[in-house]
Scaffold this active site. Structure first.
Site, PDB file in Angstrom:
ATOM      1  N   HIS A   1       0.882  -1.158   0.000  1.00  0.00           N
ATOM      2  CA  HIS A   1       0.000   0.000   0.000  1.00  0.00           C
ATOM      3  C   HIS A   1       0.922   1.210   0.000  1.00  0.00           C
ATOM      4  O   HIS A   1       1.637   1.448   0.988  1.00  0.00           O
ATOM      5  CB  HIS A   1      -0.925  -0.013   1.224  1.00  0.00           C
ATOM      6  CG  HIS A   1      -1.990  -1.071   1.119  1.00  0.00           C
ATOM      7  ND1 HIS A   1      -2.499  -1.740   2.197  1.00  0.00           N
ATOM      8  CD2 HIS A   1      -2.633  -1.540   0.014  1.00  0.00           C
ATOM      9  CE1 HIS A   1      -3.426  -2.589   1.764  1.00  0.00           C
ATOM     10  NE2 HIS A   1      -3.517  -2.497   0.450  1.00  0.00           N
TER      11      HIS A   1
ATOM     12  N   GLU B   1       1.406   3.513   2.958  1.00  0.00           N
ATOM     13  CA  GLU B   1       1.804   2.968   4.262  1.00  0.00           C
ATOM     14  C   GLU B   1       3.316   2.797   4.217  1.00  0.00           C
ATOM     15  O   GLU B   1       3.833   1.807   3.707  1.00  0.00           O
ATOM     16  CB  GLU B   1       1.060   1.664   4.529  1.00  0.00           C
ATOM     17  CG  GLU B   1      -0.454   1.903   4.601  1.00  0.00           C
ATOM     18  CD  GLU B   1      -1.277   0.629   4.607  1.00  0.00           C
ATOM     19  OE1 GLU B   1      -0.728  -0.458   4.843  1.00  0.00           O
ATOM     20  OE2 GLU B   1      -2.491   0.730   4.352  1.00  0.00           O
TER      21      GLU B   1
ATOM     22  N   GLU C   1       0.913  -4.803  11.046  1.00  0.00           N
ATOM     23  CA  GLU C   1       0.501  -3.399  11.046  1.00  0.00           C
ATOM     24  C   GLU C   1       1.427  -2.724  12.049  1.00  0.00           C
ATOM     25  O   GLU C   1       1.333  -2.926  13.249  1.00  0.00           O
ATOM     26  CB  GLU C   1      -0.966  -3.279  11.484  1.00  0.00           C
ATOM     27  CG  GLU C   1      -1.954  -3.991  10.569  1.00  0.00           C
ATOM     28  CD  GLU C   1      -2.229  -3.230   9.276  1.00  0.00           C
ATOM     29  OE1 GLU C   1      -1.767  -2.084   9.139  1.00  0.00           O
ATOM     30  OE2 GLU C   1      -2.920  -3.794   8.403  1.00  0.00           O
TER      31      GLU C   1
ATOM     32  N   HIS D   1       2.553  -3.437   6.822  1.00  0.00           N
ATOM     33  CA  HIS D   1       1.566  -2.385   6.565  1.00  0.00           C
ATOM     34  C   HIS D   1       1.609  -1.347   7.681  1.00  0.00           C
ATOM     35  O   HIS D   1       2.418  -1.444   8.604  1.00  0.00           O
ATOM     36  CB  HIS D   1       0.158  -2.992   6.478  1.00  0.00           C
ATOM     37  CG  HIS D   1      -0.070  -3.803   5.252  1.00  0.00           C
ATOM     38  ND1 HIS D   1      -0.912  -3.416   4.247  1.00  0.00           N
ATOM     39  CD2 HIS D   1       0.464  -4.979   4.858  1.00  0.00           C
ATOM     40  CE1 HIS D   1      -0.908  -4.320   3.287  1.00  0.00           C
ATOM     41  NE2 HIS D   1      -0.083  -5.291   3.631  1.00  0.00           N
TER      42      HIS D   1
HETATM   43 ZN   LIG Z   1      -2.140  -1.782   4.193  1.00  0.00          ZN
END
Ligand SMILES: [Zn+2]
Ligand SMILES: *[C@@H]1O[C@H](CO)[C@@H](O)[C@H](O)[C@H]1NC(C)=O
Ligand SMILES: *[C@@H]1O[C@H](CO)[C@@H](O)[C@H](O)[C@H]1NC(C)=O
Length: 449
Positions: free
Chosen positions: A107, A110, A323, A231
């Protein structure tokens, strides 16, 4: 969204520069700033050109333990997808040495994982040179691949709209496709116990973006054992499955390796400075610290076509999704603190490539058997429970099977051979032992000689 794209001449110029950089040339050509000369790391955001320059510098500093290479395809706008490999024998797979990968910035907005992987590359290189025994042992026993950005085009869009604080700008690739929804959806086939042919058809029939295709080819052409997908925008270690079987938005969906995945996710969350600690939830988030900073992916929200489940279902690699922090694009002055938060966790997670068992499957003539299946039954509680996830041997007959401590029956099988079963106890802290994973070799007798 054309006005968000860098102008084409700029891209062309940058690409020429990158091509020049990726040509091997003496390290003296790389300019070194005063701070760098003192070995001080400069925390800053690296644009796509700087990212490639940076990796080139690390590789020049550690030529005997690193190598740069590119995935087989470039981004839509033409950026290379550059990987730095760190290992004691870069460029070649060594027998029974596990292969590990970190992928960041799929992404594009990110960006923390991207900067963390650049920092990690420099850290592994520098500490190896400094005779840090832990890092030397890690690189001597593990082949580590770091891909700091799978979506450089998205990064360009996110960086040029940084001030807008838009939550989604730059997430997708230049064609507007979310790469983490673009992988062949093997979950639906797995849930209805589809055949191998179904899997292959799904791979062939699914039209992918170049970034996704590059990742798929990479995943399928290397014997990766363990990996993580980095992420941002939340703080939690997320493990398979990511997708619910019934289309519901959030239902715990355990994979056959639920115990092992929980261990892997916990390892990261516990070593991270705040992920598992009370009070570290992001705004708008569930409080994952009640679960120790980990979550089953589908229990959080169902994702179809993600990279994590693709790894687990299409290859032998166990992948989790990390994350790394609440802010998707933290300011540069937060990067030092974030490195301190993530450093130990990033290193400790790589070591998990050494849990469980590994070995070579050969025939009675001593030839390695390619494509043999290794199946595990968990006998820890006295009742044999099949873990319905076989791993497959490489062309050199090698397999790796990540397992948590316990008692297992392990069977190696291949059509036209007599299968062989062995009983194995996997100890606590197997990964810390100098040999790493417990060695369990097999010799299969051909049925017809
Ligand atoms: Zn992501
Ligand atoms: C790692 O391998 C190198 C090269 O073989 C060797 O010199 C070094 O002592 C090893 N380090 C550790 C900690 O095993
Ligand atoms: C095997 O079973 C034991 C006891 O239930 C459990 O602790 C362990 O995690 C299991 N192993 C795997 C790989 O699921």
């Amino acid at each position: 969204m054309d006005h968000h794209r860098p102008s084409s001449w700029l891209i062309a110029l940058s690409l020429v520069l990158v091509q020049l950089l990726l040509e091997p040339f003496p390290s003296s050509c790389l300019s070194i700033s005063a701070k760098e000369a003192q070995g001080v790391y400069e925390y800053e955001h690296h644009n796509n050109l700087e990212l490639n320059v940076f990796l080139q510098k690390v590789s020049a500093k550690c030529p005997t333990i690193s190598r740069l290479y590119q995935l087989s395809e470039k981004s839509v706008s033409g950026w290379p997808l550059t990987v730095i490999e760190l290992s004691s024998n870069p460029g070649e797979h060594q027998l029974l040495k596990p292969e590990f990968k970190y992928v960041a910035n799929m992404h594009g907005n990110e960006v923390l994982g991207r900067e963390m992987l650049l920092r990690l590359a420099d850290y592994l290189c520098t500490e190896y040179l400094n005779n840090n025994q832990e890092i030397q042992k890690l690189l001597n026993s593990t082949r580590i691949h770091l891909l700091p950005s799978l979506n450089p085009d998205g990064w360009d869009i996110a960086a040029s709209n940084y001030k807008s604080k838009d939550w989604l700008m730059g997430r997708s690739n230049l064609n507007g496709v979310d790469i983490n929804r673009d992988f062949p959806d093997l979950d639906v086939i797995a849930f209805r116990r589809g055949s191998k042919e179904d899997f292959i058809n799904s791979l062939v029939s699914h039209k992918m973006q170049p970034e996704t295709r590059a990742a798929v080819i990479w995943i399928l052409s290397n014997p990766f054992v363990l990996s993580a997908n980095l992420h941002g925008g939340a703080l939690v270690a997320n493990y398979p499955f990511d997708e619910t079987p019934d289309g519901s938005t959030n239902t715990y969906t355990a994979s056959p390796d639920d115990q092992t995945f929980k261990h892997l996710a916990r390892t990261y969350a516990n070593k991270h400075k705040t992920m598992s600690k009370e009070g570290s939830k992001c705004d708008n988030d569930e409080d994952f610290t009640k679960q120790g900073g980990i979550t089953n992916g589908a229990a959080w929200y169902s994702v179809a076509g993600g990279m994590q489940d693709f790894n687990y279902l299409a290859s032998n690699s166990f992948e989790i999704t990390l994350e790394l922090g609440c802010e998707k694009f933290p300011p540069a002055n937060k990067l030092r603190e974030e490195w301190e938060n993530n450093k130990e966790a990033l290193v400790e997670f790589i070591k998990q490539a050494h849990i469980g068992i590994k070995g070579i499957v050969r025939d009675t003539f001593g030839n390695p058997i390619d494509g043999a299946v290794v199946r595990v039954q968990n006998y820890t509680d006295g009742i044999g429970r099949v873990i319905n996830h076989d791993v497959t041997t490489t062309s050199e007959g090698e397999y790796w099977r990540l397992l948590t401590p316990g008692l297992y029956h392990v069977m190696a099988a291949k059509p036209n051979y007599n299968p062989q079963t062995k009983t194995v106890r996997v100890e606590e802290d197997q990964a810390k032992k100098s040999s790493g994973a417990k060695l369990v070799h097999f010799v299969l007798k051909p049925l017809f000689e």
